[in-house]
Design a protein around this motif. Structure first.
Motif, short mmCIF file in Angstrom:
data_model
loop_
_atom_site.label_atom_id
_atom_site.label_comp_id
_atom_site.label_asym_id
_atom_site.label_seq_id
_atom_site.Cartn_x
_atom_site.Cartn_y
_atom_site.Cartn_z
N ASP A 145 0.59 -1.10 0.09
CA ASP A 145 -0.04 -0.70 -0.08
C ASP A 145 1.14 1.33 -0.51
O ASP A 145 0.42 2.41 -0.72
CB ASP A 145 -0.84 0.37 1.22
CG ASP A 145 -2.11 -0.97 1.44
OD1 ASP A 145 -1.63 -2.32 0.10
OD2 ASP A 145 -2.56 -1.46 2.37
N GLN A 146 1.92 0.98 1.03
CA GLN A 146 3.51 1.87 0.75
C GLN A 146 3.46 2.11 -0.51
O GLN A 146 4.17 3.45 -0.77
CB GLN A 146 3.97 2.39 2.17
CG GLN A 146 4.89 3.05 2.35
CD GLN A 146 5.59 3.19 3.07
OE1 GLN A 146 5.97 1.76 3.61
NE2 GLN A 146 6.36 4.15 3.52
N THR A 147 4.00 1.43 -1.27
CA THR A 147 4.61 1.66 -2.08
C THR A 147 3.88 1.95 -3.95
O THR A 147 3.97 2.65 -4.03
CB THR A 147 5.38 -0.15 -3.15
OG1 THR A 147 5.88 -0.28 -1.77
CG2 THR A 147 5.70 -0.09 -4.17
N LEU A 148 2.49 1.99 -3.26
CA LEU A 148 0.77 2.53 -3.89
C LEU A 148 1.93 3.47 -4.47
O LEU A 148 1.38 4.47 -4.86
CB LEU A 148 -0.05 1.60 -4.30
CG LEU A 148 0.51 0.24 -4.92
CD1 LEU A 148 -1.09 -0.67 -4.67
CD2 LEU A 148 0.64 -0.24 -6.10
N TRP A 149 1.52 4.16 -2.68
CA TRP A 149 1.00 5.37 -2.66
C TRP A 149 1.91 6.65 -3.09
O TRP A 149 1.29 7.57 -3.13
CB TRP A 149 1.30 5.60 -1.00
CG TRP A 149 0.53 6.68 -0.36
CD1 TRP A 149 -0.95 7.85 -0.84
CD2 TRP A 149 0.89 8.00 0.18
NE1 TRP A 149 -0.38 9.29 -0.49
CE2 TRP A 149 0.57 9.09 0.04
CE3 TRP A 149 2.85 7.86 0.39
CZ2 TRP A 149 1.74 10.16 1.05
CZ3 TRP A 149 3.14 9.37 0.81
CH2 TRP A 149 2.67 10.48 1.10
N GLN A 188 1.90 7.21 -6.70
CA GLN A 188 1.27 7.75 -7.39
C GLN A 188 1.82 9.47 -6.54
O GLN A 188 1.65 10.16 -7.68
CB GLN A 188 -0.11 7.84 -6.58
CG GLN A 188 -1.12 6.17 -7.03
CD GLN A 188 -2.31 6.53 -5.97
OE1 GLN A 188 -2.63 7.09 -5.04
NE2 GLN A 188 -3.41 5.81 -6.91
N GLN A 189 2.35 9.37 -5.72
CA GLN A 189 3.20 10.96 -5.43
C GLN A 189 4.04 11.21 -6.33
O GLN A 189 4.25 12.58 -6.85
CB GLN A 189 3.58 10.70 -4.06
CG GLN A 189 2.37 10.29 -3.15
CD GLN A 189 1.59 11.74 -3.18
OE1 GLN A 189 1.63 13.29 -2.84
NE2 GLN A 189 -0.16 11.10 -2.89
N ILE A 190 4.72 10.14 -6.76
CA ILE A 190 5.81 10.72 -7.61
C ILE A 190 5.72 10.89 -9.19
O ILE A 190 5.50 11.82 -10.09
CB ILE A 190 6.82 9.61 -8.23
CG1 ILE A 190 7.36 9.43 -6.71
CG2 ILE A 190 7.55 9.72 -8.61
CD1 ILE A 190 8.96 8.34 -6.27
N ARG A 191 4.05 9.91 -9.60
CA ARG A 191 3.38 10.25 -10.49
C ARG A 191 2.94 11.39 -10.82
O ARG A 191 2.67 12.45 -11.94
CB ARG A 191 2.06 9.34 -10.84
CG ARG A 191 3.07 8.22 -11.93
CD ARG A 191 2.24 6.42 -12.62
NE ARG A 191 2.61 5.80 -12.55
CZ ARG A 191 2.88 4.54 -11.50
NH1 ARG A 191 2.15 4.96 -10.55
NH2 ARG A 191 2.94 3.61 -12.14
N ALA A 192 2.42 12.39 -9.80
CA ALA A 192 1.76 13.56 -9.45
C ALA A 192 2.56 14.59 -10.04
O ALA A 192 2.41 15.47 -10.84
CB ALA A 192 0.62 13.58 -8.56
N ALA A 193 3.74 14.29 -9.20
CA ALA A 193 4.29 15.20 -9.55
C ALA A 193 5.06 16.04 -11.01
O ALA A 193 5.61 16.90 -11.30
CB ALA A 193 5.77 14.67 -7.91
N MET A 194 5.27 14.75 -11.65
CA MET A 194 5.67 14.03 -12.46
C MET A 194 4.76 15.06 -13.75
O MET A 194 4.95 15.64 -14.60
CB MET A 194 6.21 12.81 -13.26
CG MET A 194 7.00 12.65 -12.35
SD MET A 194 8.12 10.50 -12.90
CE MET A 194 7.69 10.73 -14.75
N ALA A 195 3.41 14.70 -13.24
CA ALA A 195 2.09 15.23 -14.60
C ALA A 195 2.37 16.99 -13.89
O ALA A 195 2.23 17.32 -14.90
CB ALA A 195 1.52 14.83 -13.58
N ARG A 196 2.98 17.58 -13.13
CA ARG A 196 3.14 18.58 -12.66
C ARG A 196 4.07 19.61 -12.66
O ARG A 196 4.33 20.95 -13.16
CB ARG A 196 2.58 19.25 -10.99
CG ARG A 196 1.40 18.85 -10.84
CD ARG A 196 1.34 19.77 -9.01
NE ARG A 196 2.22 18.35 -7.52
CZ ARG A 196 2.20 17.27 -7.17
NH1 ARG A 196 1.00 17.35 -7.74
NH2 ARG A 196 3.03 17.37 -6.49
#
Length: 192
Positions: free
Chosen positions: A39-43, A46-54
């Protein structure tokens, strides 16, 4: 990634104590499910992908280039040296080393001064720093920088400037030569 894993990752948040966020527990509420490493790995993903998208990773140094090789065994404080270079930090040397560095640049600093009085004050200030560093009890490298003779430095400054006369209202140096002063100091040292 299945829907259940996405939901668990979306719910995964940390509070300052490291426990999962939830509403205050009621007597009949079920305890929150135990966190699982995946669960932590998935979270985190997701945070890394969101930062990349920003676009937060777009202007990083070495983007698209290989990282430089660092031999950590030969240079254990490489990160500190790189930080000092990158941030252009100065003036953090121990006083003994700073005095050595300042001693090498003192003639250039004196040449930038316009009056004999300013040269005298600069040399006297430099000598005061040496004496104060010798009195310190903080440890560090020994202070090996020699005191500068004010009259010798003023004469050298005049010679470098191409002048043979004082430039302000400072009285001329005493009639004794700097070499005679040095010999007198040497005689006093031998006696004591």
């Amino acid at each position: 990634m299945d829907e259940d894993a996405r939901n668990r990752a979306a719910r995964y948040r940390m509070d300052p104590q490291g426990e999962t966020d939830s509403t205050p527990p009621d007597e009949e509420a079920t305890p929150p499910p135990r966190r699982r490493p995946e669960d932590q790995t998935l979270w985190v993903d997701q945070q890394i992908r969101a930062a990349m998208a920003r676009g937060e990773f777009d202007d990083l140094p070495y983007a698209g280039k290989p990282l430089p090789h660092i031999d950590t065994a030969a240079e254990p404080d490489w990160w500190l040296k790189r930080f000092i270079e990158r941030e252009q930090i100065t003036g953090v040397l121990p006083e003994a080393l700073q005095l050595r560095k300042d001693d090498t640049a003192l003639d250039e600093q004196l040449d930038a001064l316009r009056s004999e009085r300013a040269v005298r004050e600069a040399v006297e200030d430099f000598n005061r720093r040496i004496v104060a560093a010798r009195r310190q009890l903080q440890g560090g490298p020994p202070v090996v920088t020699q005191l500068r003779d004010v009259e010798v430095e003023v004469a050298a400054w005049r010679e470098r400037r191409g002048r043979g006369r004082p430039t302000d209202d400072v009285p001329p140096p005493p009639s004794s030569t700097p070499g005679a002063i040095r010999r007198a100091w040497d005689r006093l040292r031998r006696r004591g």
